[in-house]
Each structure stands twice: as C-alpha cells, then as structure tokens.
Design an enzyme around this catalytic site. Structure first.
Site, PDB file in Angstrom:
ATOM      1  N   LYS A  22       0.905  -1.329  -0.005  1.00 52.21           N
ATOM      2  CA  LYS A  22      -0.043   0.080   0.057  1.00 52.21           C
ATOM      3  C   LYS A  22       0.963   1.441  -0.017  1.00 52.21           C
ATOM      4  CE  LYS A  22      -1.725   1.814   3.980  1.00 52.21           C
ATOM      5  NZ  LYS A  22      -1.476   2.991   4.099  1.00 52.21           N
ATOM      6  N   ASN A  23       1.845   1.263   0.760  1.00 48.57           N
ATOM      7  CA  ASN A  23       2.691   2.513   1.118  1.00 48.57           C
ATOM      8  C   ASN A  23       3.507   2.855  -0.198  1.00 48.57           C
ATOM      9  OD1 ASN A  23       1.426   2.891   3.367  1.00 48.57           O
ATOM     10  ND2 ASN A  23       3.258   2.575   4.654  1.00 48.57           N
ATOM     11  N   CYS A 118      -4.459  12.723  13.474  1.00 52.80           N
ATOM     12  CA  CYS A 118      -5.045  11.532  13.327  1.00 52.80           C
ATOM     13  C   CYS A 118      -4.845  10.780  14.602  1.00 52.80           C
ATOM     14  CB  CYS A 118      -4.565  10.706  11.818  1.00 52.80           C
ATOM     15  SG  CYS A 118      -3.002  10.168  12.215  1.00 52.80           S
ATOM     16  N   ARG A 123       1.092  14.233  13.577  1.00 51.58           N
ATOM     17  CA  ARG A 123       1.519  14.140  12.209  1.00 51.58           C
ATOM     18  C   ARG A 123       1.554  15.516  11.255  1.00 51.58           C
ATOM     19  NH1 ARG A 123      -0.765   8.749   9.887  1.00 51.58           N
ATOM     20  NH2 ARG A 123       1.381   8.220   9.089  1.00 51.58           N
ATOM     21  N   ASP A 307       4.999   0.299  11.838  1.00 54.88           N
ATOM     22  CA  ASP A 307       3.683  -0.276  11.358  1.00 54.88           C
ATOM     23  C   ASP A 307       3.680  -1.712  11.615  1.00 54.88           C
ATOM     24  OD1 ASP A 307       2.961   1.989  10.156  1.00 54.88           O
ATOM     25  OD2 ASP A 307       3.530   1.548   8.034  1.00 54.88           O
ATOM     26  N   ARG A 399      -8.482  -0.262   4.728  1.00 54.62           N
ATOM     27  CA  ARG A 399      -7.894   0.668   4.370  1.00 54.62           C
ATOM     28  C   ARG A 399      -6.329   0.080   3.828  1.00 54.62           C
ATOM     29  NH1 ARG A 399      -6.383   5.541   7.530  1.00 54.62           N
ATOM     30  NH2 ARG A 399      -5.006   5.720   5.674  1.00 54.62           N
TER      31      ARG A 399
HETATM   32  C1  UD1 Z   1       4.368   6.670   6.173  1.00 63.04           C
HETATM   33  C2  UD1 Z   1       3.565   5.523   6.284  1.00 63.04           C
HETATM   34  C3  UD1 Z   1       3.329   5.084   7.406  1.00 63.04           C
HETATM   35  C4  UD1 Z   1       4.131   5.004   8.407  1.00 63.04           C
HETATM   36  C5  UD1 Z   1       5.223   6.196   8.637  1.00 63.04           C
HETATM   37  C6  UD1 Z   1       6.475   5.752   9.180  1.00 63.04           C
HETATM   38  C7  UD1 Z   1       2.621   5.902   3.917  1.00 63.04           C
HETATM   39  C8  UD1 Z   1       1.403   6.262   3.160  1.00 63.04           C
HETATM   40  N1  UD1 Z   1       2.417   5.797   5.119  1.00 63.04           N
HETATM   41  O1  UD1 Z   1       3.542   7.897   6.931  1.00 63.04           O
HETATM   42  O2  UD1 Z   1       2.490   3.967   7.353  1.00 63.04           O
HETATM   43  O3  UD1 Z   1       3.806   4.474   9.481  1.00 63.04           O
HETATM   44  O4  UD1 Z   1       5.441   6.409   7.141  1.00 63.04           O
HETATM   45  O5  UD1 Z   1       7.284   4.774   8.934  1.00 63.04           O
HETATM   46  O6  UD1 Z   1       3.916   5.688   3.520  1.00 63.04           O
HETATM   47  N2  UD1 Z   1       6.656  14.482  10.733  1.00 63.04           N
HETATM   48  C9  UD1 Z   1       6.750  15.760  10.991  1.00 63.04           C
HETATM   49  N3  UD1 Z   1       6.806  16.723  10.087  1.00 63.04           N
HETATM   50  C10 UD1 Z   1       6.577  16.403   8.640  1.00 63.04           C
HETATM   51  C11 UD1 Z   1       6.334  14.927   8.355  1.00 63.04           C
HETATM   52  C12 UD1 Z   1       6.708  14.064   9.321  1.00 63.04           C
HETATM   53  O7  UD1 Z   1       7.144  16.298  11.958  1.00 63.04           O
HETATM   54  O8  UD1 Z   1       6.352  16.886   7.986  1.00 63.04           O
HETATM   55  C13 UD1 Z   1       7.076  13.465  11.758  1.00 63.04           C
HETATM   56  C14 UD1 Z   1       5.637  12.470  12.141  1.00 63.04           C
HETATM   57  O9  UD1 Z   1       4.781  13.040  12.766  1.00 63.04           O
HETATM   58  C15 UD1 Z   1       6.435  11.288  12.653  1.00 63.04           C
HETATM   59  C16 UD1 Z   1       7.567  11.257  11.726  1.00 63.04           C
HETATM   60  O10 UD1 Z   1       8.153  12.411  11.046  1.00 63.04           O
HETATM   61  O11 UD1 Z   1       6.529  11.396  13.895  1.00 63.04           O
HETATM   62  C17 UD1 Z   1       7.633  10.274  10.622  1.00 63.04           C
HETATM   63  O12 UD1 Z   1       6.541  10.613   9.948  1.00 63.04           O
HETATM   64  P1  UD1 Z   1       6.600  10.185   8.306  1.00 63.04           P
HETATM   65  O13 UD1 Z   1       7.798   9.324   7.988  1.00 63.04           O
HETATM   66  O14 UD1 Z   1       6.490  11.299   7.385  1.00 63.04           O
HETATM   67  O15 UD1 Z   1       5.338   9.175   7.999  1.00 63.04           O
HETATM   68  P2  UD1 Z   1       4.250   9.438   6.937  1.00 63.04           P
HETATM   69  O16 UD1 Z   1       4.929   9.530   5.594  1.00 63.04           O
HETATM   70  O17 UD1 Z   1       3.157  10.129   7.016  1.00 63.04           O
END
Ligand code: UD1
Length: 420
Positions: A22-23, A118, A123, A307, A399
């Site tokens: 999915k990701n 969420c 996030r 995950d 999902r």
């Molecule tokens: C993706 C995955 C999700 C997985 C996560 C971490 C997808 C669709 N989803 O989510 O399943 O759990 O990676 O492996 O691929 N953060 C910030 N600012 C930002 C972006 C992120 O502070 O602008 C923080 C987040 O709150 C979190 C950390 O960075 O604490 C990692 O998040 P991130 O790697 O961005 O996760 P996603 O891409 O949302």
C-alpha cells in the site's frame, strides 16, 4: 459498519500470496500527475486507500483505468485539469498530501487541504512545506488549506531533513524530478517504498543517484514520460502474517515475501523463537518451540517498523517472560493496548514504552479497531484467543489489508466478515 468474527485457537497452515505494498502503491499512483503519457502500474493492492487515491487523481484530471481482469493493473494518464485537493478526500487519507509536490512542479500552483491530526498523533506536514519553500515555492496556510505557488517554477536545492520523513522524502523526490537544476535530499528516509518510487521515476526518465541511501541526488529534467512498473510486495503484510503463523503455532508460506525488506523484523522474531527461511518464491515461517519475550524499538528503516509494532505486541502478549516495546516514531500509537488488555493481555504503558508480561492465553472479546495497524493486531489476538472475538470498525482494516479474512480462512482460521 462491517465487523469481523473470529473463533480462535486454530493453527494456520498453508500459503498466502502477499499483495502489493500500500505504502508503495500510493506514491506510485501520484506519479501519474508527473506526465501526460500513460503510467501502467501492476500489483496494485485493491484497498480502500488505493480507491481513494484513484478518486483524488480523477478529480485532478488523471484517469485511472483498471486494465487487468483482477483489477490490480492500473493505467493512469491525462492532463491535469484541476489543482485543488479537497478536504473531503484528504481527510480520509493523509497520503493525499503527496500530490502537492507534483502539482507544483507541473502547474506551478496547488491548493491542498491540510491533512490535520489523526488517531496515532499530530503528524504535521511542516517538513514537506519547508522543503518545497527551499525549492522556491510560496506557501500560505489559509482556511485549512495549503495554498502553494511557484511563479518561476521549482528550483533545485539542498534540503537537510530534521528527521527522515517518508512522506516528505517522497513529495520532494517527485517535485525535484521536474525542477530545474540539482536537488540533494539529506537525512532522507530509506524505506523500500522510497526505493520503489525512485525506480519508477527513473523508468519515467528521472535522473536520480543515491537510491536506497539517506542522501538522494536528483537532477531535474524538463519532462517525464510514460512507463510500466510493478509495485513491491507489502513488507508489513508479510510481517503481519509471519506473526499469525507464530502466534497460532502453524507454518505459513508467504509467497512474494522478501527477506531483504524485513531485516529487523526477521531478526527480532528469530530471537523470540520464530524461524523464517527463504524459499524460491517467498518466505516460510514457523514457530520453533515456545515464544520468548524480546524487546523491540521502532525506528526509521532499516530499524524495526512502527507499522509492525502493534502486531509484534500481540505476539509478546503470549510469549514467556516480559518484553519492552518502545515506539519512537509516533507519540500516540498504543491505542491497541487497552483493547488487548480487555482480551486478557498484561500490558502497561509508561511514556514511549510498553511493558508486556506474557500470559498463557488471551480470551475472546468485543474489541474496537482504532487505526490501520492496530486493527490487524486485534485480528491476530483473536486468532490466538480462546473463544469468540468480534472486531468492530473494520473499515480501518480495509484501508490497508487486502482480503484479510479470505487469506486467513484459506489457511484454516475460523474467521468471517459480518456485513453491517
Ligand atoms: C509513512 C507511512 C506510515 C508509516 C510512517 C512511518 C505511507 C502512506 N505511510 O507515513 O504507514 O507509519 O511512514 O514509517 O507511506 N513528521 C513531522 N513533520 C512532517 C512529516 C513528518 O514532524 O512534515 C513526523 C511525523 O509526525 C512522525 C515522523 O515525522 O513522527 C515520521 O513520519 P513520516 O515518516 O512522515 O510518516 P508518513 O509519511 O506520514
């Protein structure tokens, strides 16, 4: 709302075919915005989230056509006709924010709803926005929307991420592929899904080096062209079914499962007493003798994936001895704990860590799914529990896990969906 009923105690034996990740599929579908030519993606999992991404792309003007009988090969293409990603779609799926970089790169403007909080934490998207600003975008937040413009186009920049964000790395990779000049992404995320995205971009004509490392260099090109690409198998689904084999004491062949994507999970499970071996077509998983408590700490790839944290905790709930499971990626990712405790688990949360004291057996109960990975952990708990478990709110499960009840039932689980 559908529910899932499980009568626990059956060993699982047999073969499960792992779906596309999915990701990986979500950002790959977004690549449809980067060219007017056709992008053909195979092994796309049939999930609520890929459906939602199809709807989002369709309202940007990109037709998403299913071109195989099984609905898992998609052909995407078409000119961008609308640069707004509305709240009603973005709120369903945070990955919608990935359209921001590509829209800006192609049309020099985008208006994307803020994904907001969420269940697993706040996030934010600040890292995505800051990176795009460094590339010359002008960004304002207004009425819950990100209004972004790049009147002179996006320009290459050196972007050092404060932490390796998966989504921010993907957003900026896609933007940089069509920016003018060189972009360097440092402290970038290294998840296999990012490598898969890079491989697809390269097939579309992008110039990228450092793929698979935390320093990715992209030399922007003027246009990208169509390509065909196969989505990698889902490492989280693979790890989840490995836990299912271990917790029920059976033996599962996970067809398509890749050892090279699962290093930290395989090592941790091996210490806990679970054998995972490579076969010609996938991975064979079986529990050796008993399960023992082994600590795990979630980290960016190649560390133990967040995950997989909830599923691993279920395994630890029935292991001998105690273990500590520490979550370092998201601040509120223990919502499965009270539900597991209602099934007889003995788990205490102290800040970022959960102490799990193994019990002999869990007992079936009515439980509520709170997020995607938490919901599949409740299914695993139900497989191991004595008696009947009803998992409510399974839309979370739909999902991200394709045909979970069908795949488990085919290996001997007593599991059914109750439509509601
Ligand atoms: C993706 C995955 C999700 C997985 C996560 C971490 C997808 C669709 N989803 O989510 O399943 O759990 O990676 O492996 O691929 N953060 C910030 N600012 C930002 C972006 C992120 O502070 O602008 C923080 C987040 O709150 C979190 C950390 O960075 O604490 C990692 O998040 P991130 O790697 O961005 O996760 P996603 O891409 O949302």
């Amino acid at each position: 709302m559908d529910r899932i009923r499980i009568r626990g105690g059956n060993q699982l034996n047999g073969e499960i075919t792992i779906s596309g990740a999915k990701n990986a599929a979500l950002p790959l579908m977004v690549c449809g915005l980067l060219t007017d030519e056709r992008l053909v993606l195979s092994r796309v999992p049939r999930l609520a989230d890929t459906e939602t991404m199809g709807q989002l792309l369709a309202q940007h003007g990109i037709a998403v056509d299913s071109v195989s009988d099984d609905g898992r090969t998609l052909s995407l293409g078409g000119p961008i006709t609308n640069t707004e990603a509305p709240y009603d779609i973005v709120r369903k799926m945070r990955a919608s924010v990935l359209v921001l970089g590509p829209l800006l790169a192609r049309t020099r403007e985008a208006r994307v709803s803020l994904p907001g909080g969420c269940a697993i934490g706040t996030r934010p998207v600040d890292i995505h926005l800051k990176g795009l600003e460094q590339m010359g975008a002008l960004i304002e937040l207004d009425g819950g929307y990100i209004n972004a413009k790049a009147p002179n186009g996006l320009k290459g920049a050196t972007i050092v991420f404060p932490m390796p964000s998966v989504g921010a790395t993907e957003n900026l990779l896609m933007a940089a592929a069509l920016a003018s000049g060189r972009t360097v992404l440092a402290n970038a995320a290294r998840e296999p899904e990012i490598t898969d995205l890079c491989d697809c971009l390269v097939a579309m004509g992008a110039q990228i080096t450092g793929i698979g490392t935390d320093k990715i260099t992209i030399d922007g090109v003027a246009t990208l062209h169509g390509a065909s690409h196969e989505v990698i198998p889902d490492r989280i689904e693979t790890g989840t079914y490995a836990c299912a084999a271990a917790i029920t004491g059976g033996e599962l062949h996970l067809v398509g499962g890749r050892m090279d994507h699962l290093g930290a999970v395989v090592r941790t499970l091996a210490e806990a007493g679970v054998e995972i071996t490579e076969t010609a077509t996938g991975l064979l998983v079986r529990r050796l003798n008993g399960l023992h408590g082994v600590d795990a700490i979630t980290e960016p790839y190649p560390g133990f994936p967040t995950d997989m944290q909830a599923q691993y905790m279920v395994l630890m709930s029935v292991a001998s001895g105690a273990s500590m499971v520490t979550e370092t990626i998201f601040e509120n990712r223990f919502m499965h704990v009270p539900e597991l405790n209602r099934m007889g688990a003995r788990i205490n949360v102290h800040g970022k860590s959960a102490i799990v004291r193994g019990v002999k057996q869990l007992s079936g109960a009515q439980v509520m799914a709170t997020d995607l990975r938490a919901s599949v952990s409740l299914v695993l708990a139900g497989l191991a529990a004595k008696g009947e478990t009803i998992v409510n709110r399974v839309y979370h499960l739909d999902r991200g896990f394709e045909s979970v009840e069908r795949k488990l039932a085919a290996c001997g689980a007593d599991i059914e969906r109750i439509p509601g």
